[in-house]
Design a protein around this motif. Structure first.
Motif, PDB file in Angstrom:
ATOM      1  N   SER A  81      26.469   2.043  -4.010  1.00  0.00           N
ATOM      2  CA  SER A  81      25.052   1.757  -3.802  1.00  0.00           C
ATOM      3  C   SER A  81      24.312   1.484  -5.100  1.00  0.00           C
ATOM      4  N   ARG A  82      24.976   1.582  -6.190  1.00  0.00           N
ATOM      5  CA  ARG A  82      24.288   1.438  -7.472  1.00  0.00           C
ATOM      6  C   ARG A  82      23.672   0.058  -7.672  1.00  0.00           C
ATOM      7  N   LEU A  83      24.362  -0.997  -7.310  1.00  0.00           N
ATOM      8  CA  LEU A  83      23.850  -2.339  -7.565  1.00  0.00           C
ATOM      9  C   LEU A  83      22.515  -2.598  -6.866  1.00  0.00           C
ATOM     10  N   PRO A  84      22.365  -2.346  -5.570  1.00  0.00           N
ATOM     11  CA  PRO A  84      21.061  -2.590  -4.949  1.00  0.00           C
ATOM     12  C   PRO A  84      19.932  -1.796  -5.612  1.00  0.00           C
ATOM     13  N   LEU A  85      20.208  -0.550  -5.966  1.00  0.00           N
ATOM     14  CA  LEU A  85      19.164   0.266  -6.590  1.00  0.00           C
ATOM     15  C   LEU A  85      18.902  -0.163  -8.039  1.00  0.00           C
ATOM     16  N   LEU A  86      19.931  -0.616  -8.740  1.00  0.00           N
ATOM     17  CA  LEU A  86      19.718  -1.144 -10.093  1.00  0.00           C
ATOM     18  C   LEU A  86      18.889  -2.437 -10.049  1.00  0.00           C
ATOM     19  N   LEU A  87      19.169  -3.294  -9.090  1.00  0.00           N
ATOM     20  CA  LEU A  87      18.381  -4.517  -8.938  1.00  0.00           C
ATOM     21  C   LEU A  87      16.932  -4.192  -8.561  1.00  0.00           C
ATOM     22  N   PHE A  88      16.760  -3.182  -7.722  1.00  0.00           N
ATOM     23  CA  PHE A  88      15.420  -2.729  -7.363  1.00  0.00           C
ATOM     24  C   PHE A  88      14.673  -2.272  -8.614  1.00  0.00           C
ATOM     25  N   ALA A  89      15.337  -1.484  -9.455  1.00  0.00           N
ATOM     26  CA  ALA A  89      14.721  -1.006 -10.701  1.00  0.00           C
ATOM     27  C   ALA A  89      14.424  -2.177 -11.636  1.00  0.00           C
ATOM     28  N   LEU A  90      15.328  -3.133 -11.727  1.00  0.00           N
ATOM     29  CA  LEU A  90      15.113  -4.301 -12.586  1.00  0.00           C
ATOM     30  C   LEU A  90      13.877  -5.080 -12.167  1.00  0.00           C
ATOM     31  N   GLN A  91      13.708  -5.307 -10.865  1.00  0.00           N
ATOM     32  CA  GLN A  91      12.539  -6.068 -10.439  1.00  0.00           C
ATOM     33  C   GLN A  91      11.256  -5.284 -10.708  1.00  0.00           C
ATOM     34  N   LEU A  92      11.303  -3.949 -10.644  1.00  0.00           N
ATOM     35  CA  LEU A  92      10.129  -3.152 -10.992  1.00  0.00           C
ATOM     36  C   LEU A  92       9.778  -3.296 -12.476  1.00  0.00           C
ATOM     37  N   VAL A  93      10.811  -3.271 -13.317  1.00  0.00           N
ATOM     38  CA  VAL A  93      10.588  -3.449 -14.754  1.00  0.00           C
ATOM     39  C   VAL A  93      10.000  -4.830 -15.042  1.00  0.00           C
TER      40      VAL A  93
END
Length: 174
Positions: A81-93
């Protein structure tokens, strides 16, 4: 679905809401000074929304993003599940970086670059979410539509003010 208990489910939703709304607060803090000083001096297209529209729209979008991120978190307790949550964090940044670039640094061309990267990050986030939870994807659709509009608006402001800079240079050289 996760086997996490109700307390952890509730606490994680509060975390996602605090994270997303916190990003929004940081962005508004960066924006605040320029909204009354620098931003009014820019040329804007006729389709530029009135200033009062932005706070309720962004608040709603941050809440929808938080719920979407939370839904992914609760559906994906494993390492995959790391990739979807990492992408979520990236778009927030990138979302915060746009405010810093546009309103903090007053860099219109930089803001165009950041918002295009944001568009791609949101699309990638939605694509990665679709394998986990279609409702989470649906919750991001208004955000994608708004930032697509914001991309057109950012490019239009950049172009209009590039023309202004060129007009000013022509006057100085004349």
């Amino acid at each position: 679905m996760s086997k996490r208990g109700p307390w952890l489910q509730g606490a994680s939703l509060v975390f996602f809401l605090a994270l997303c709304l916190g990003i929004g607060l940081l962005g508004s803090w960066v924006t605040a000074g320029s909204v009354t000083s620098w931003y009014p001096t820019l040329r804007k297209p006729s389709f530029n929304p009135p200033d009062w529209v932005f706070a309720p729209v962004w608040t709603t979008l941050y809440i929808l993003m938080a719920i979407a991120g939370w839904r992914i978190w609760r559906h994906t307790p494993h390492a995959g599940s790391r990739l979807p949550l990492l992408l979520f964090a990236l778009q927030l940044v990138l979302n915060l970086c746009w405010s810093v670039t546009f309103f903090g640094f007053h860099s219109l061309s930089g803001a165009v670059v950041v918002i295009v990267a944001l568009d791609m990050a949101v699309l990638a986030t939605m694509f990665s979410f679709r394998r986990v939870d279609l409702l989470a994807v649906g919750l991001l659709v208004p955000y994608l539509l708004w930032i697509s509009f914001a991309t057109v608006l950012t490019v239009a402001i950049w172009r209009l003010n590039q023309l202004l800079a060129a007009d000013g240079a022509a006057v100085i050289l004349a």
